[in-house]
Design a protein around this motif. Structure first.
Motif, short mmCIF file in Angstrom:
data_model
loop_
_atom_site.label_atom_id
_atom_site.label_comp_id
_atom_site.label_asym_id
_atom_site.label_seq_id
_atom_site.Cartn_x
_atom_site.Cartn_y
_atom_site.Cartn_z
N GLU A 221 -33.95 15.20 -25.53
CA GLU A 221 -34.86 15.60 -24.50
C GLU A 221 -35.79 16.80 -24.86
OE1 GLU A 221 -34.18 17.31 -19.74
OE2 GLU A 221 -32.57 17.27 -21.21
N ASP A 222 -36.92 16.46 -24.40
CA ASP A 222 -38.05 17.37 -24.30
C ASP A 222 -38.11 18.04 -22.80
OD1 ASP A 222 -40.31 18.97 -24.72
OD2 ASP A 222 -41.64 17.43 -24.49
N PHE A 223 -37.38 19.27 -22.64
CA PHE A 223 -37.05 19.74 -21.31
C PHE A 223 -38.38 20.65 -20.93
CE2 PHE A 223 -34.81 22.25 -24.62
CZ PHE A 223 -35.43 23.68 -24.34
N GLU B 60 -23.37 -0.48 -28.75
CA GLU B 60 -23.94 -1.64 -28.76
C GLU B 60 -24.35 -2.28 -27.43
OE1 GLU B 60 -23.20 -5.98 -31.46
OE2 GLU B 60 -21.64 -4.76 -30.89
N GLY B 61 -25.42 -2.59 -27.26
CA GLY B 61 -26.18 -3.09 -26.20
C GLY B 61 -26.63 -1.78 -25.09
N ALA B 62 -26.43 -0.74 -25.52
CA ALA B 62 -27.11 0.23 -25.02
C ALA B 62 -28.59 0.09 -24.70
CB ALA B 62 -26.68 1.57 -25.37
N GLY B 63 -29.19 0.74 -23.63
CA GLY B 63 -30.78 0.57 -23.54
C GLY B 63 -31.27 2.01 -24.16
N VAL B 64 -32.37 1.78 -24.78
CA VAL B 64 -33.00 2.78 -25.56
C VAL B 64 -34.45 3.14 -25.15
CG1 VAL B 64 -33.92 3.80 -27.61
CG2 VAL B 64 -32.00 2.25 -27.91
N ARG B 65 -34.64 4.41 -24.48
CA ARG B 65 -35.87 4.91 -23.98
C ARG B 65 -36.33 6.21 -24.87
NH1 ARG B 65 -34.98 4.61 -17.34
NH2 ARG B 65 -33.77 2.58 -17.52
N ASP B 66 -37.48 5.95 -25.47
CA ASP B 66 -38.14 6.84 -26.29
C ASP B 66 -38.86 7.92 -25.38
OD1 ASP B 66 -37.24 6.34 -28.87
OD2 ASP B 66 -38.44 4.60 -28.81
N VAL B 67 -38.93 9.06 -26.00
CA VAL B 67 -39.76 10.29 -25.12
C VAL B 67 -41.14 9.93 -25.28
CG1 VAL B 67 -40.07 12.70 -25.09
CG2 VAL B 67 -38.01 11.98 -25.71
N ARG B 68 -41.95 9.79 -24.14
CA ARG B 68 -43.45 9.55 -24.34
C ARG B 68 -44.15 10.41 -23.42
NH1 ARG B 68 -44.41 4.22 -26.54
NH2 ARG B 68 -42.42 3.04 -27.02
N LEU B 69 -45.04 11.19 -23.99
CA LEU B 69 -45.78 12.18 -23.33
C LEU B 69 -47.15 12.11 -23.71
CD1 LEU B 69 -43.39 15.07 -23.16
CD2 LEU B 69 -44.04 13.71 -21.08
N GLN C 69 -48.74 15.05 -25.57
CA GLN C 69 -48.27 15.60 -26.66
C GLN C 69 -48.34 14.43 -27.67
OE1 GLN C 69 -44.42 17.80 -27.03
NE2 GLN C 69 -44.39 17.96 -24.69
N GLY C 70 -49.27 13.42 -27.65
CA GLY C 70 -49.46 12.28 -28.49
C GLY C 70 -49.04 10.88 -28.34
N GLY C 71 -48.44 10.77 -27.17
CA GLY C 71 -47.84 9.51 -27.00
C GLY C 71 -46.38 9.44 -26.85
N ARG C 72 -46.01 8.63 -27.76
CA ARG C 72 -44.60 8.48 -28.40
C ARG C 72 -43.91 9.52 -29.12
NH1 ARG C 72 -42.16 3.12 -31.72
NH2 ARG C 72 -39.80 3.66 -31.36
N LEU C 73 -42.96 9.96 -28.83
CA LEU C 73 -42.57 11.15 -29.55
C LEU C 73 -41.20 11.24 -30.29
CD1 LEU C 73 -43.46 14.19 -27.05
CD2 LEU C 73 -44.81 13.36 -28.63
N THR C 74 -40.50 9.96 -29.92
CA THR C 74 -39.17 9.68 -30.62
C THR C 74 -39.11 8.17 -31.05
OG1 THR C 74 -38.06 9.18 -28.52
CG2 THR C 74 -37.72 11.51 -29.50
N ASP C 75 -38.54 7.95 -31.97
CA ASP C 75 -38.12 6.80 -32.57
C ASP C 75 -36.60 6.42 -32.59
OD1 ASP C 75 -38.16 4.07 -33.84
OD2 ASP C 75 -38.88 4.46 -35.61
#
Length: 204
Positions: free
Chosen positions: A129-131, A168-177, A180-186
């Motif tokens: 998290e980017d809090f 397995e099967g968990a949803g992945v949501r990357d930090v996007r701001l 700060q440049g768009g997508r911040l995590t992979d």
């Protein structure tokens, strides 16, 4: 301190990132926003010397709305830290800077009783998290360049006795701001769901 992207190279700035696990802590679907989570926050503050001591914490909403520290429990970059979160207890163990925890004893252990009454048990989360700044939800602290973090030995137990030992099967949501440049995590779930890895990136 990040070296690329819109937030890079602010030598007097504050950078931070939070790594945590939780029950019902992501979607906020439980009545009265009930959740329990625990994790480690890291900080880089150029005004007071750069990398700061990580903060190990737990949060049980609404009882401990602001998060509570584990007393003198400590952690540093590279440590293997294990969290167990249930409806009545949060436990954290630090194994130190090691490559494998099998057969090793924790160097530090912290236990905290919590009130999990009212939890829905609808989801488990492994989060980076980017809090935001305190009291300013529209202004997150610039995300630190944490390199990469890996969640391993993932396990979720349900009230009916079922145990799932992977993501397995968990949803992945990357930090996007955008600021700060768009997508911040992979972030990716490893083969077989045995791990989740998140790397710090800038943009697509």
């Amino acid at each position: 301190m990040p070296v690329t992207g819109p937030t890079a190279n602010n030598t007097v700035g504050l950078y931070a990132a939070s790594f945590h696990i939780g029950i019902d802590s992501f979607s906020g679907l439980c009545p009265n926003n009930r959740f329990i989570r625990a994790g480690v926050d890291i900080f880089w503050d150029g005004t007071i010397g750069g990398e700061q001591t990580p903060w190990v914490w737990y949060q049980s909403s609404p009882a401990d709305e602001d998060g509570m520290g584990f007393g003198n429990f400590s952690a540093k970059a590279g440590d293997v830290v294990r969290f167990v979160v249930t409806g009545s207890e949060v436990k954290v163990e630090n194994y130190g800077n090691v490559t494998c925890t099998k057969g090793l004893k924790a160097r530090q252990v912290g236990v905290q009783r919590v009130d999990g009454g009212g939890l829905c048990g609808g989801e488990a989360a492994w989060a980076v998290e980017d809090f935001p700044l305190a009291g300013m939800p529209d202004f997150p602290v610039a995300l630190a360049d944490f390199g990469g973090v890996v969640f391993k030995n993932l396990e979720v137990g349900f009230g009916n006795g079922t145990v799932v030992r992977n993501a397995e099967g968990a949803g992945v949501r990357d930090v996007r701001l955008a600021a700060q440049g768009g997508r911040l995590t992979d972030c990716v779930v490893g083969e077989g769901g045995g791990s989740v890895r998140c790397d710090r990136v800038v943009g697509e």
